[in-house]
Each structure stands twice: as C-alpha cells, then as structure tokens.
Design an enzyme around this catalytic site. Sequence first.
Site, PDB file in Angstrom:
ATOM      1  N   GLY A   1     110.613 -87.245 -52.652  1.00  0.00           N
ATOM      2  CA  GLY A   1     109.268 -87.806 -53.258  1.00  0.00           C
ATOM      3  C   GLY A   1     109.622 -88.532 -54.786  1.00  0.00           C
ATOM      4  O   GLY A   1     110.434 -88.818 -54.842  1.00  0.00           O
TER       5      GLY A   1
ATOM      6  N   LYS B   1     108.388 -77.120 -67.209  1.00  0.00           N
ATOM      7  CA  LYS B   1     108.714 -76.255 -68.372  1.00  0.00           C
ATOM      8  C   LYS B   1     109.571 -75.165 -68.458  1.00  0.00           C
ATOM      9  O   LYS B   1     110.306 -74.464 -68.921  1.00  0.00           O
ATOM     10  CB  LYS B   1     107.294 -75.825 -69.027  1.00  0.00           C
ATOM     11  CG  LYS B   1     106.548 -74.468 -68.493  1.00  0.00           C
ATOM     12  CD  LYS B   1     105.583 -74.004 -69.290  1.00  0.00           C
ATOM     13  CE  LYS B   1     104.596 -73.151 -68.590  1.00  0.00           C
ATOM     14  NZ  LYS B   1     105.378 -71.725 -68.175  1.00  0.00           N
TER      15      LYS B   1
ATOM     16  N   CYS C   1     104.320 -75.740 -64.369  1.00  0.00           N
ATOM     17  CA  CYS C   1     105.505 -74.682 -64.274  1.00  0.00           C
ATOM     18  C   CYS C   1     106.827 -75.150 -64.174  1.00  0.00           C
ATOM     19  O   CYS C   1     107.673 -75.022 -65.023  1.00  0.00           O
ATOM     20  CB  CYS C   1     104.992 -73.611 -63.103  1.00  0.00           C
ATOM     21  SG  CYS C   1     103.536 -72.992 -63.407  1.00  0.00           S
TER      22      CYS C   1
ATOM     23  N   PHE D   1     110.381 -77.459 -48.940  1.00  0.00           N
ATOM     24  CA  PHE D   1     110.788 -77.925 -50.333  1.00  0.00           C
ATOM     25  C   PHE D   1     111.959 -78.988 -50.247  1.00  0.00           C
ATOM     26  O   PHE D   1     112.896 -78.757 -51.143  1.00  0.00           O
ATOM     27  CB  PHE D   1     111.192 -76.607 -51.353  1.00  0.00           C
ATOM     28  CG  PHE D   1     109.873 -76.442 -51.980  1.00  0.00           C
ATOM     29  CD1 PHE D   1     108.977 -75.425 -51.451  1.00  0.00           C
ATOM     30  CD2 PHE D   1     109.802 -76.780 -53.402  1.00  0.00           C
ATOM     31  CE1 PHE D   1     107.990 -75.278 -52.109  1.00  0.00           C
ATOM     32  CE2 PHE D   1     108.725 -76.437 -54.209  1.00  0.00           C
ATOM     33  CZ  PHE D   1     107.738 -75.742 -53.588  1.00  0.00           C
TER      34      PHE D   1
ATOM     35  N   GLY E   1     106.029 -81.965 -60.623  1.00  0.00           N
ATOM     36  CA  GLY E   1     105.290 -81.859 -61.997  1.00  0.00           C
ATOM     37  C   GLY E   1     104.782 -80.777 -62.009  1.00  0.00           C
ATOM     38  O   GLY E   1     105.053 -79.755 -61.630  1.00  0.00           O
TER      39      GLY E   1
ATOM     40  N   GLU F   1     103.889 -63.930 -61.864  1.00  0.00           N
ATOM     41  CA  GLU F   1     103.092 -64.439 -60.857  1.00  0.00           C
ATOM     42  C   GLU F   1     103.699 -65.719 -59.975  1.00  0.00           C
ATOM     43  O   GLU F   1     104.189 -66.704 -60.522  1.00  0.00           O
ATOM     44  CB  GLU F   1     101.668 -64.930 -61.388  1.00  0.00           C
ATOM     45  CG  GLU F   1     100.573 -65.411 -60.539  1.00  0.00           C
ATOM     46  CD  GLU F   1     100.425 -64.466 -59.351  1.00  0.00           C
ATOM     47  OE1 GLU F   1      99.981 -63.318 -59.735  1.00  0.00           O
ATOM     48  OE2 GLU F   1     100.641 -64.814 -58.086  1.00  0.00           O
TER      49      GLU F   1
ATOM     50  N   ARG G   1      98.674 -81.660 -65.440  1.00  0.00           N
ATOM     51  CA  ARG G   1      99.832 -81.450 -66.326  1.00  0.00           C
ATOM     52  C   ARG G   1     101.038 -81.849 -65.480  1.00  0.00           C
ATOM     53  O   ARG G   1     101.265 -81.531 -64.722  1.00  0.00           O
ATOM     54  CB  ARG G   1      99.859 -79.799 -66.567  1.00  0.00           C
ATOM     55  CG  ARG G   1      98.656 -79.542 -67.347  1.00  0.00           C
ATOM     56  CD  ARG G   1      98.679 -78.123 -67.635  1.00  0.00           C
ATOM     57  NE  ARG G   1      98.272 -77.136 -66.787  1.00  0.00           N
ATOM     58  CZ  ARG G   1      97.958 -75.894 -66.572  1.00  0.00           C
ATOM     59  NH1 ARG G   1      98.255 -75.491 -67.812  1.00  0.00           N
ATOM     60  NH2 ARG G   1      97.889 -75.290 -65.712  1.00  0.00           N
TER      61      ARG G   1
ATOM     62  N   THR H   1     104.430 -66.523 -67.306  1.00  0.00           N
ATOM     63  CA  THR H   1     105.907 -66.659 -67.234  1.00  0.00           C
ATOM     64  C   THR H   1     106.744 -66.888 -68.544  1.00  0.00           C
ATOM     65  O   THR H   1     106.445 -67.444 -69.504  1.00  0.00           O
ATOM     66  CB  THR H   1     106.409 -68.168 -66.601  1.00  0.00           C
ATOM     67  OG1 THR H   1     105.632 -68.146 -65.424  1.00  0.00           O
ATOM     68  CG2 THR H   1     107.537 -68.248 -66.326  1.00  0.00           C
TER      69      THR H   1
ATOM     70  N   LYS I   1      99.719 -82.212 -57.331  1.00  0.00           N
ATOM     71  CA  LYS I   1      99.961 -81.944 -55.827  1.00  0.00           C
ATOM     72  C   LYS I   1      98.626 -81.923 -55.272  1.00  0.00           C
ATOM     73  O   LYS I   1      97.668 -81.759 -55.941  1.00  0.00           O
ATOM     74  CB  LYS I   1     100.970 -80.744 -55.645  1.00  0.00           C
ATOM     75  CG  LYS I   1     100.257 -79.408 -55.963  1.00  0.00           C
ATOM     76  CD  LYS I   1     101.324 -78.312 -55.620  1.00  0.00           C
ATOM     77  CE  LYS I   1     100.620 -77.026 -55.987  1.00  0.00           C
ATOM     78  NZ  LYS I   1     101.331 -75.721 -55.412  1.00  0.00           N
TER      79      LYS I   1
HETATM   80  P1  NAD Z   1      96.093 -72.069 -68.284  1.00  0.00           P
HETATM   81  O1  NAD Z   1      96.475 -72.989 -69.448  1.00  0.00           O
HETATM   82  O2  NAD Z   1      95.325 -72.621 -66.947  1.00  0.00           O
HETATM   83  O3  NAD Z   1      95.270 -70.876 -68.860  1.00  0.00           O
HETATM   84  C1  NAD Z   1      95.724 -70.330 -69.853  1.00  0.00           C
HETATM   85  C2  NAD Z   1      94.433 -69.519 -70.721  1.00  0.00           C
HETATM   86  O4  NAD Z   1      94.774 -68.700 -71.588  1.00  0.00           O
HETATM   87  C3  NAD Z   1      93.387 -70.630 -71.179  1.00  0.00           C
HETATM   88  O5  NAD Z   1      92.194 -70.454 -70.673  1.00  0.00           O
HETATM   89  C4  NAD Z   1      93.457 -70.311 -72.711  1.00  0.00           C
HETATM   90  O6  NAD Z   1      92.125 -70.733 -73.452  1.00  0.00           O
HETATM   91  C5  NAD Z   1      93.625 -68.666 -72.676  1.00  0.00           C
HETATM   92  N1  NAD Z   1      94.217 -68.148 -74.070  1.00  0.00           N
HETATM   93  C6  NAD Z   1      95.149 -68.742 -74.792  1.00  0.00           C
HETATM   94  N2  NAD Z   1      95.448 -67.757 -75.749  1.00  0.00           N
HETATM   95  C7  NAD Z   1      94.644 -66.687 -75.525  1.00  0.00           C
HETATM   96  C8  NAD Z   1      94.252 -65.592 -76.269  1.00  0.00           C
HETATM   97  N3  NAD Z   1      95.026 -65.383 -77.536  1.00  0.00           N
HETATM   98  N4  NAD Z   1      93.353 -64.581 -75.613  1.00  0.00           N
HETATM   99  C9  NAD Z   1      92.445 -65.143 -74.621  1.00  0.00           C
HETATM  100  N5  NAD Z   1      92.834 -66.014 -74.123  1.00  0.00           N
HETATM  101  C10 NAD Z   1      93.687 -66.940 -74.433  1.00  0.00           C
HETATM  102  O7  NAD Z   1      97.476 -71.390 -67.843  1.00  0.00           O
HETATM  103  P2  NAD Z   1      98.079 -71.120 -66.403  1.00  0.00           P
HETATM  104  O8  NAD Z   1      98.620 -71.938 -65.354  1.00  0.00           O
HETATM  105  O9  NAD Z   1      97.082 -69.781 -65.955  1.00  0.00           O
HETATM  106  O10 NAD Z   1      99.371 -70.261 -66.779  1.00  0.00           O
HETATM  107  C11 NAD Z   1      99.406 -68.888 -67.650  1.00  0.00           C
HETATM  108  C12 NAD Z   1     100.873 -68.547 -67.646  1.00  0.00           C
HETATM  109  O11 NAD Z   1     101.120 -68.172 -66.200  1.00  0.00           O
HETATM  110  C13 NAD Z   1     101.781 -69.381 -68.172  1.00  0.00           C
HETATM  111  O12 NAD Z   1     102.890 -68.708 -68.496  1.00  0.00           O
HETATM  112  C14 NAD Z   1     102.113 -69.926 -66.748  1.00  0.00           C
HETATM  113  O13 NAD Z   1     103.516 -70.537 -66.907  1.00  0.00           O
HETATM  114  C15 NAD Z   1     102.448 -68.785 -65.843  1.00  0.00           C
HETATM  115  N6  NAD Z   1     102.031 -69.260 -64.504  1.00  0.00           N
HETATM  116  C16 NAD Z   1     101.402 -70.309 -63.880  1.00  0.00           C
HETATM  117  C17 NAD Z   1     101.072 -70.490 -62.700  1.00  0.00           C
HETATM  118  C18 NAD Z   1     100.328 -71.795 -62.090  1.00  0.00           C
HETATM  119  O14 NAD Z   1     100.371 -72.022 -61.016  1.00  0.00           O
HETATM  120  N7  NAD Z   1      99.405 -72.273 -63.196  1.00  0.00           N
HETATM  121  C19 NAD Z   1     101.682 -69.896 -61.537  1.00  0.00           C
HETATM  122  C20 NAD Z   1     102.615 -68.948 -62.049  1.00  0.00           C
HETATM  123  C21 NAD Z   1     102.572 -68.524 -63.396  1.00  0.00           C
END
Ligand code: NAD
Length: 438
Positions: A259, A269, A266, A255, A263, A154, A334, A121, A327
């Site tokens: 509650g 932030k 996503c 939604f 948290g 995503e 986080r 994101t 959740k």
């Molecule tokens: P996460 O923290 O679970 O995973 C991120 C991964 O990236 C970590 O394993 C980290 O080691 C790796 N990483 C960092 N720098 C790197 C590099 N230079 N090369 C290779 N790997 C590297 O994060 P996430 O929850 O999967 O979220 C990732 C992105 O997707 C964020 O921008 C988030 O906002 C977005 N997003 C998350 C969700 C969610 O539900 N978690 C949903 C939609 C979008």
Amino acid sequence: MKIVVVGTGYVGLVTGACLAEVGTEVICVDVNVQKIENLKKGILPIYEPGLDELVERNFKKGRLHFCTSLDDAIVGAQVVFIAVGTPPGEDGSADLQYVLQVADTVGKHMNGYIVVVTKSTVPVGTAGKVKETIAKALKERNADIDFDVASNPEFLKEGAAVDDFLKPDRIVIGVESLRAKNLLHTLYDPFVLNGHPILFMDIPSAEMTKYAANAMLATKISFMNDIANLCELVGANVNEVRKGIGSDPRIGTKFIYPGIGYGGSCFPKDVKALIKTAEQNKYNLRILSAVDDVNNDQKKVLVRKILKHYNNDLKGKTFSVWGLAFKPKTDDMREAPSLTIIDELLKAGAKVQAYDPASMHEAKHLFNGSVSLCEDAIKATESADAIILVTEWPEFRLPDWETIIENMKEHVIFDGRNIYNPDEMKEKGFIYYGIGIR
Ligand code: NAD
C-alpha cells in the site's frame, strides 16, 4: 471493584467502557474539560464502532463516570490505569511527561492500597519510574501506603477496538507481586472466557512485548511494500506474490498487503521509540531503521506515480481523494498517508476534493479550507481529473461507476490499496495505477 482510567482517548475510553460493561465501577478521568463535558452528554471524542452504545449503556446504569479531577477519583480506587498519550519527543523517544504527571497525582492523593497499571505504550523501565514518582509523592506527605505497579500494554486495533478489548487474542500483564497479579487476574477473567490466555510476566518483558509486536507488524508492511516496488520494476504482480507467500502458514495472510505506508498514532512513533531505546543501549536496530525509511518513502509512492503521469505538471489538475483516515473504520488522521499525499498535491498547484466516511470533522480542522471537503465519494469526483484511493473503506469497493465516469473530466485512478481489479478498471475506460503492479 472501583477502577480509575486516566485519559479518555482511543485506549482509555474503550478500556473504561469495557471494564464497566462487565460490572465494575469505573471513573474515566481526563484533563480535557470539553471532552469530559461532552462525554457526560453522550458525545464521544472519537469514532469507534460500537463504542457509543457501550458508553451510553454503562453511563446510564451508573457504572461509568466521567470527571476531570484525578485527586478526587483516586480516593478509594483499587486499580488505576494510565492511558494517556506518549507522543514522540524531539529525538523520537517516547515523551513520558503525561504518564509521570499522573503517577505524581496518584501518589499525592491515594488513600489505600492500589495497583497502578501502565496501559499507555511506554519504554522498558517506565513502570520503575512510575513507582519512584509515586513513592516520592507519598514520602513528601509522610504517608505509608502500600502500592504496586504493573504493565498492561494495550493491543486493541482502532476500528475494532471494542471487540478487541472484549474478546482479546491475549492479555499481557507484567507484575512484580502476587497481590497485584491476583487483583488483575480477577479483573480480566471475564474477558478470557473464550480461553485466550492472560500472559503474566515480569514488567520489562511486558513493556517490551508491546513495542516488539508493533515493530513486527510494521516490518511486515514495509517488507511487502519493498517487494511491491521491486515487483513493478521486474514485471511481477505483487497481488499474486502476496497470495503465493501468504498461503505458507509460517508467513500468514495478514499484514502483507502492499500500500502507501503505515500511519496512525502507534506504528510510526513506536518504531521510532524502539530505535531510540536501542540507541540508548548502544545497539543498532538495523531492521527497524530500514522499516522506518521504507515507510517514509512509501507514503510518497502515489505522488511519484501521479507526477510521472502528468509529466511533473499538476497545475490546474483536480484530484478526488477517497479516504483520509489512516485506515478504515476510524476517524484518526494522525500520521495518515493522506496528509503527505495531499500536502504534495497542493504544493504542486493541484486542487483537491476529498471525502472520508468518518474523519471529515478532523479534516476540516487540519486542512483549514485548503481542501474542498465533499459530502460523499461521488460528489468528490465532479470535474476531477483523477481519483486517488487512499483509505480502503468498504463503501469505496463498489461505487456507482456510471455516475463517477460521467462526473469526471478525465478517467484516471491511482489505487493506493490495490482494491480494484486493474483489468476491470481498464474496461471501464480508466487508466489504472496500483501498487506493485505494472
Ligand atoms: P489519545 O491522544 O487519543 O488520548 C490521550 C488522552 O489522555 C487525551 O484525551 C488527553 O487529554 C489525556 N491526558 C493527557 N494527559 C493527561 C493527564 N495528565 N490526566 C488526564 N488525562 C490526560 O491517545 P490514545 O490513542 O488513546 O493512546 C494512549 C496511549 O495508548 C499511547 O501511549 C498509545 O501509544 C497507546 N496505544 C494506543 C493505541 C491506539 O490504537 N490508539 C493502541 C494501543 C496503545
């Protein structure tokens, strides 16, 4: 088609495994050596229903690979997905350093046409920065290789991520070339056999869509929490109000559950980052600032009820906290409301006995001995003065109340998700507190 997915967190690992599931060759890359070693042994870094089987199957079939070197993985790839973290910087804006590091490595090592897709994101304009970074790296090595950038935010939900990826409501893709569009169309077609749309648009609109979606969902939650707080003051029952408004299709039933605040990694932030983007463009997103304020306040709503019940004196009290993840069906803690609540209880001198079905390993690391972690919900009630229901895991809906009542010193319940019927709880002998109910 050879695909590289960078980042093996919630988004990257699910993306990689699901793309491999439809037959493509996928290399998942992460800088975290331990994560990659574990993945090769079949040990997943996260809890996500259905993901372990998907990873195991595709790894064994030889379609899903794990490595720490993007330099090597990128060679011969047609598409690279950037799925690394974009945590909030000090001022609340998204920190793009990891995304741009990946772009730089791609530029340094790519050897043929590639589409570089941002799945993390990221604020509007980031694909442009990715493009500049790659172009600069290519220029430095005097390489004249064609590439495209694209934005593919995503929308998966933790706890249902695999299903969401395999059967998405919609796929949003921002592109600026027909070549990239065609390639991504081919890649995503297997996921929309259900007829749901792939929405192609310009890149800034795709980048904005993700923030607008999360901001809208966060707004619904904060709106309902605000209404719940008012319901308590005027003697209305928010559970009834919710049903009353949810049956209007313009509002909808989803939604609008009150509650203890949203948290996770996503909403908090992304709301802050969007407010920051507006500020940088000299615009004040007044609604979102209020959404953020209401949420910060709501995370403490149970603590206020608890303090009031015990006349501000929690010393010597033992609280049984049910649910720690932000959740159900995830181990992600986080920005979880449980952290704020437990912190306040401990500061006030109370003892906390907690249980969560999935995030005990995370809790062990985060609480570092300050909270007693129990093997199940029932054990967590032994000698407790009150139960605090924080995360609405299904297993908390109909627990063995008889044993729980025997276990507890006093019978008080603070239901942060309104999952229990107040009258039934009172009949069992509990003093019951919910959200938005008098
Ligand atoms: P996460 O923290 O679970 O995973 C991120 C991964 O990236 C970590 O394993 C980290 O080691 C790796 N990483 C960092 N720098 C790197 C590099 N230079 N090369 C290779 N790997 C590297 O994060 P996430 O929850 O999967 O979220 C990732 C992105 O997707 C964020 O921008 C988030 O906002 C977005 N997003 C998350 C969700 C969610 O539900 N978690 C949903 C939609 C979008």
